[in-house]
Design an enzyme around this catalytic site. Structure first.
Site, PDB file in Angstrom:
ATOM      1  N   ASP A  71       2.330   0.620  -8.059  1.00  0.00           N
ATOM      2  CA  ASP A  71       3.664   0.688  -8.684  1.00  0.00           C
ATOM      3  C   ASP A  71       4.553   1.724  -7.988  1.00  0.00           C
ATOM      4  O   ASP A  71       5.745   1.491  -7.797  1.00  0.00           O
ATOM      5  CB  ASP A  71       3.551   1.061 -10.168  1.00  0.00           C
ATOM      6  N   HIS A  75       1.240  -9.183   4.861  1.00  0.00           N
ATOM      7  CA  HIS A  75       0.048  -8.343   4.708  1.00  0.00           C
ATOM      8  C   HIS A  75      -0.407  -8.415   3.245  1.00  0.00           C
ATOM      9  O   HIS A  75      -0.349  -7.441   2.509  1.00  0.00           O
ATOM     10  CB  HIS A  75       0.339  -6.903   5.149  1.00  0.00           C
ATOM     11  N   GLU A  85      -4.897  -2.031  14.185  1.00  0.00           N
ATOM     12  CA  GLU A  85      -5.480  -1.088  13.221  1.00  0.00           C
ATOM     13  C   GLU A  85      -6.813  -0.597  13.733  1.00  0.00           C
ATOM     14  O   GLU A  85      -7.607  -1.376  14.279  1.00  0.00           O
ATOM     15  CB  GLU A  85      -5.755  -1.735  11.846  1.00  0.00           C
ATOM     16  N   HIS A 107      -1.808  -5.312 -12.765  1.00  0.00           N
ATOM     17  CA  HIS A 107      -1.271  -5.185 -14.126  1.00  0.00           C
ATOM     18  C   HIS A 107      -2.048  -6.003 -15.145  1.00  0.00           C
ATOM     19  O   HIS A 107      -2.154  -5.618 -16.308  1.00  0.00           O
ATOM     20  CB  HIS A 107       0.219  -5.596 -14.156  1.00  0.00           C
ATOM     21  N   ARG A 132       3.861   0.331  12.880  1.00  0.00           N
ATOM     22  CA  ARG A 132       3.568  -0.996  12.342  1.00  0.00           C
ATOM     23  C   ARG A 132       3.684  -0.947  10.820  1.00  0.00           C
ATOM     24  O   ARG A 132       3.011  -0.134  10.176  1.00  0.00           O
ATOM     25  CB  ARG A 132       2.149  -1.436  12.752  1.00  0.00           C
ATOM     26  N   GLN A 160       0.804  -1.225   0.000  1.00  0.00           N
ATOM     27  CA  GLN A 160       0.000   0.000   0.000  1.00  0.00           C
ATOM     28  C   GLN A 160       0.839   1.280   0.000  1.00  0.00           C
ATOM     29  O   GLN A 160       0.332   2.341  -0.357  1.00  0.00           O
ATOM     30  CB  GLN A 160      -0.943   0.000   1.202  1.00  0.00           C
ATOM     31  N   ASN A 168      -1.545 -10.443   8.783  1.00  0.00           N
ATOM     32  CA  ASN A 168      -2.557  -9.411   8.931  1.00  0.00           C
ATOM     33  C   ASN A 168      -3.878  -9.912   8.376  1.00  0.00           C
ATOM     34  O   ASN A 168      -3.948 -10.310   7.206  1.00  0.00           O
ATOM     35  CB  ASN A 168      -2.184  -8.144   8.158  1.00  0.00           C
ATOM     36  N   GLU A 169      -4.916  -9.897   9.191  1.00  0.00           N
ATOM     37  CA  GLU A 169      -6.269 -10.177   8.718  1.00  0.00           C
ATOM     38  C   GLU A 169      -6.342 -11.347   7.745  1.00  0.00           C
ATOM     39  O   GLU A 169      -6.737 -11.178   6.588  1.00  0.00           O
ATOM     40  CB  GLU A 169      -6.861  -8.944   8.034  1.00  0.00           C
ATOM     41  N   ASN A 210      -7.622  -5.897  14.708  1.00  0.00           N
ATOM     42  CA  ASN A 210      -7.995  -4.788  13.830  1.00  0.00           C
ATOM     43  C   ASN A 210      -9.495  -4.585  13.918  1.00  0.00           C
ATOM     44  O   ASN A 210     -10.257  -5.545  13.723  1.00  0.00           O
ATOM     45  CB  ASN A 210      -7.640  -5.087  12.368  1.00  0.00           C
ATOM     46  N   TYR A 259     -12.766  -1.772  12.927  1.00  0.00           N
ATOM     47  CA  TYR A 259     -13.210  -0.555  12.255  1.00  0.00           C
ATOM     48  C   TYR A 259     -14.672  -0.224  12.508  1.00  0.00           C
ATOM     49  O   TYR A 259     -15.041   0.925  12.627  1.00  0.00           O
ATOM     50  CB  TYR A 259     -13.005  -0.675  10.737  1.00  0.00           C
TER      51      TYR A 259
HETATM   52  C1  GOI Z   1      -7.795  -3.251   6.773  1.00  0.00           C
HETATM   53  O1  GOI Z   1      -8.838  -4.142   6.476  1.00  0.00           O
HETATM   54  C2  GOI Z   1      -6.514  -3.648   6.070  1.00  0.00           C
HETATM   55  O2  GOI Z   1      -5.644  -4.355   6.923  1.00  0.00           O
HETATM   56  C3  GOI Z   1      -5.784  -2.488   5.470  1.00  0.00           C
HETATM   57  O3  GOI Z   1      -4.825  -2.950   4.586  1.00  0.00           O
HETATM   58  C4  GOI Z   1      -6.773  -1.553   4.824  1.00  0.00           C
HETATM   59  O4  GOI Z   1      -6.161  -0.510   4.143  1.00  0.00           O
HETATM   60  C5  GOI Z   1      -7.666  -1.004   5.899  1.00  0.00           C
HETATM   61  O5  GOI Z   1      -8.326  -2.036   6.546  1.00  0.00           O
HETATM   62  C6  GOI Z   1      -8.739  -0.046   5.410  1.00  0.00           C
HETATM   63  O6  GOI Z   1      -9.644  -0.706   4.596  1.00  0.00           O
HETATM   64  C7  GOI Z   1     -20.609  -2.747   2.303  1.00  0.00           C
HETATM   65  C8  GOI Z   1     -18.504  -9.557   0.580  1.00  0.00           C
HETATM   66  C9  GOI Z   1     -19.807  -2.603   1.180  1.00  0.00           C
HETATM   67  C10 GOI Z   1     -17.875  -8.765  -0.390  1.00  0.00           C
HETATM   68  C11 GOI Z   1     -20.440  -3.863   3.107  1.00  0.00           C
HETATM   69  C12 GOI Z   1     -18.857  -8.997   1.811  1.00  0.00           C
HETATM   70  C13 GOI Z   1     -18.833  -3.543   0.858  1.00  0.00           C
HETATM   71  C14 GOI Z   1     -17.620  -7.441  -0.133  1.00  0.00           C
HETATM   72  C15 GOI Z   1     -19.451  -5.950   3.634  1.00  0.00           C
HETATM   73  C16 GOI Z   1     -19.042  -7.201   3.320  1.00  0.00           C
HETATM   74  C17 GOI Z   1     -15.696  -5.175   2.386  1.00  0.00           C
HETATM   75  C18 GOI Z   1     -10.073  -3.839   7.113  1.00  0.00           C
HETATM   76  C19 GOI Z   1     -14.207  -4.889   2.214  1.00  0.00           C
HETATM   77  C20 GOI Z   1     -11.082  -4.909   6.853  1.00  0.00           C
HETATM   78  C21 GOI Z   1     -12.731  -6.039   3.736  1.00  0.00           C
HETATM   79  C22 GOI Z   1     -12.935  -3.693   3.832  1.00  0.00           C
HETATM   80  C23 GOI Z   1     -12.224  -6.065   5.160  1.00  0.00           C
HETATM   81  C24 GOI Z   1     -12.407  -3.719   5.260  1.00  0.00           C
HETATM   82  C25 GOI Z   1     -16.395  -5.100   1.081  1.00  0.00           C
HETATM   83  C26 GOI Z   1     -19.499  -4.819   2.787  1.00  0.00           C
HETATM   84  C27 GOI Z   1     -18.609  -7.691   2.063  1.00  0.00           C
HETATM   85  C28 GOI Z   1     -18.695  -4.651   1.649  1.00  0.00           C
HETATM   86  C29 GOI Z   1     -18.001  -6.897   1.076  1.00  0.00           C
HETATM   87  N1  GOI Z   1     -13.612  -4.926   3.551  1.00  0.00           N
HETATM   88  N2  GOI Z   1     -11.555  -4.838   5.482  1.00  0.00           N
HETATM   89  N3  GOI Z   1     -17.725  -5.562   1.296  1.00  0.00           N
END
Ligand code: GOI
Length: 494
Positions: free
Chosen positions: A73, A143, A397, A60, A98, A40, A187-188, A328, A330
């Protein structure tokens, strides 16, 4: 406007007007810091001998999957600007940083047969720079950026990966362990497995829900345990660090206090957090997962459960492979009981068999999945304490996104203040929280959302050659919290 007035209107605006901000100081040894991850922020995707990873490959070869056809990139160009990053951390007064290691930057072939010295030096320099500034490194070994060559051999769903990860982890301990006292294996992993091999919404974008996500998790847990044992046996006595895993989850609140909705919420927690934590902290996959997946697999006519089984030997090898717990968190969602989903194509979500929704009136962010629910933090921490035998918890996080239209990120100030207040409340409840890590130090490549969702304390100008970093308003706020260990004007001593 005085701070009190600001605080009051923010509380009213977010709908938490009756929730007072905790006025007790955080303990002197509590760690405050920020986080990033290699893909990232680093950029330099093919420089100095780095190998290709699954995110290089996905961005890509299938650029349309990412908003704005963006990729990492260059990202924040931290590969070249790590000294600036450490200067930002120093300015914040951060106790720790971290960051994650890029497997293919260290081992371009994924295996220890070839070490990329330039990549190793990048991390050595970063760690040295942190050390020079009294900032503790908290290092994530994985990660999400698997070397592409290992994906081509099957990635996390193939058993060979356990040895490959263990070899890589050993290289990391050997190279960096003298200066790293806090390690995280993964991570996660839920995102690696569920999104990578289940719903296909992240690299390597494989869609085999209810089968490959379970297989992936099985190998991730074995890999974690193996890395923990390698550290324990070969490095702990000389390096004296601590190693664990970071697991992410929402707080799952029952729709009401009826027994069936309470049970549904607990099922969801076990399928989400317990899937990873239970074997490590309590032993084996959660009972409710073993039962539900076995029953549904039988009803599908399969001769064995889609949930793989650990041998007795594996069970005892995995149990206890933690020195603390990385968490983590949120957001939250509401869970309710629903009729048993029909038997059909296997799916992790049908296996859980509960309903989930997010009320319209919960305050939002720039990320559709992220609603601002600070109260969930306290409930989650208390649940983790009781369910996993009162571990020391490092929040690795927590953070919120905006769209980058203003440097005055009121939303982030409110978010950090209210979530931290609930962390402090949980500590009053007796939960052993040892640190808090803000995601993120700076705006960065937000996976499938590209550069559209900004989580940084510092704004990054992705249009400028320099990737100029500019402090948002939240920097002042977080700086003051770290310096005073206090969320309000004056705190009671801890
Ligand atoms: C961290 O993940 C991570 O470690 C970091 O790298 C990252 O930058 C940071 O968080 C910030 O994001 C509404 C099935 C819309 C498909 C609800 C189920 C989209 C897609 C609920 C469930 C969820 C934090 C994407 C944890 C993945 C973003 C876990 C947060 C997309 C949803 C879903 C939804 C779904 N998540 N992530 N999504």
């Amino acid at each position: 406007m005085s701070l009190k007035v600001v605080v009051l209107c923010c509380l009213l605006a977010t709908g938490f007007s009756d929730d007072e901000v905790n006025n007790k100081a955080f303990p002197g040894d509590f760690l405050f810091g920020t986080a990033t991850a290699s893909y990232q922020v680093e950029g330099a995707w093919n420089e100095d001998g780095k190998g290709e990873n699954i995110w290089d490959h996905l961005t890509h070869t299938q650029p349309d999957l990412v908003d704005g056809k963006a990729n990492g990139d260059i990202a924040c160009d931290s590969y070249h600007k790590y000294k600036e990053d450490v200067a930002l951390l120093k300015d914040l007064g951060a106790n720790h940083y971290r960051f994650s290691l890029s497997w293919s930057r260290i081992l371009p072939n994924g295996t220890p047969d070839k070490l990329n010295v330039a990549g190793v030096n990048y991390y050595k320099n970063l760690i040295q720079e942190l050390k020079n500034n009294d900032i503790i490194p908290l290092v994530t070994i994985y990660h999400w950026d698997l070397p592409q060559v290992l994906q081509e051999q099957g990635g996390w769903t193939d058993d060979f990966i356990v040895e490959a990860f263990a070899d890589y982890a050993r290289v990391c301990f050997e190279l960096f362990g003298d200066d790293v006292k806090y390690w995280l294996t993964f991570n996660e992993p839920k995102q690696t497995c569920l999104q990578g091999y289940g719903d296909g919404s992240m690299a390597p974008a494989i869609k085999e829900s209810g089968v490959m996500d379970y297989k992936c998790t099985h190998n991730v847990i074995r890999s974690h345990a193996k890395a923990w044992h390698i550290y324990d046996q070969e490095f702990r006595s000389t390096q004296n660090g601590r190693i664990s895993i970071t697991i992410d989850t929402n707080w799952f609140e029952p729709d009401d206090d009826s027994a069936e909705n309470e049970a549904a919420a607990e099922t969801k927690r076990q399928f989400t957090f317990g899937w990873y934590a239970n074997a490590i902290f309590n032993g084996d996959y959660p009972e409710v997962m073993r039962t539900r997946i076995a029953n549904r697999s039988a009803a599908e006519g399969l001769s064995e459960s889609r949930l793989p089984k650990f041998t007795d030997e594996e069970l005892s090898y995995i149990l206890g492979t933690h020195d603390y717990l990385g968490l983590n968190v949120y957001t939250s969602s509401i869970i309710k009981a629903i009729p048993e989903p029909e038997i059909g194509t296997p799916s992790y979500y049908s296996d859980i068999g509960v309903g989930e929704y997010v009320p319209d009136d919960w305050p939002g962010s720039a990320s559709s999945w992220l609603k601002v629910t600070p109260w969930g933090m306290r409930k989650l921490l208390n649940w983790v304490k009781t369910t996993y035998n009162d571990p020391e918890i490092f929040i690795t996080e927590n953070g919120v996104s905006e769209d980058g239209s203003s440097l005055e990120d009121e939303i982030r100030i409110n978010y950090y203040r209210d979530y931290l207040s609930n962390v402090r409340d949980a500590m009053d409840d007796g939960v052993k929280v040892i640190g808090y890590t803000a995601w993120s130090l700076m705006d960065n490549f937000e996976w499938m959302r590209g550069y559209t969702e900004k989580f940084g304390l510092y704004y990054v100008d992705f249009e400028s050659q320099n990737r100029t970093r500019v402090p948002k308003s939240s920097v002042e706020f977080f700086k003051k919290v770290i310096a005073t260990r206090c969320l309000v004007d004056t705190c009671e001593e801890a």
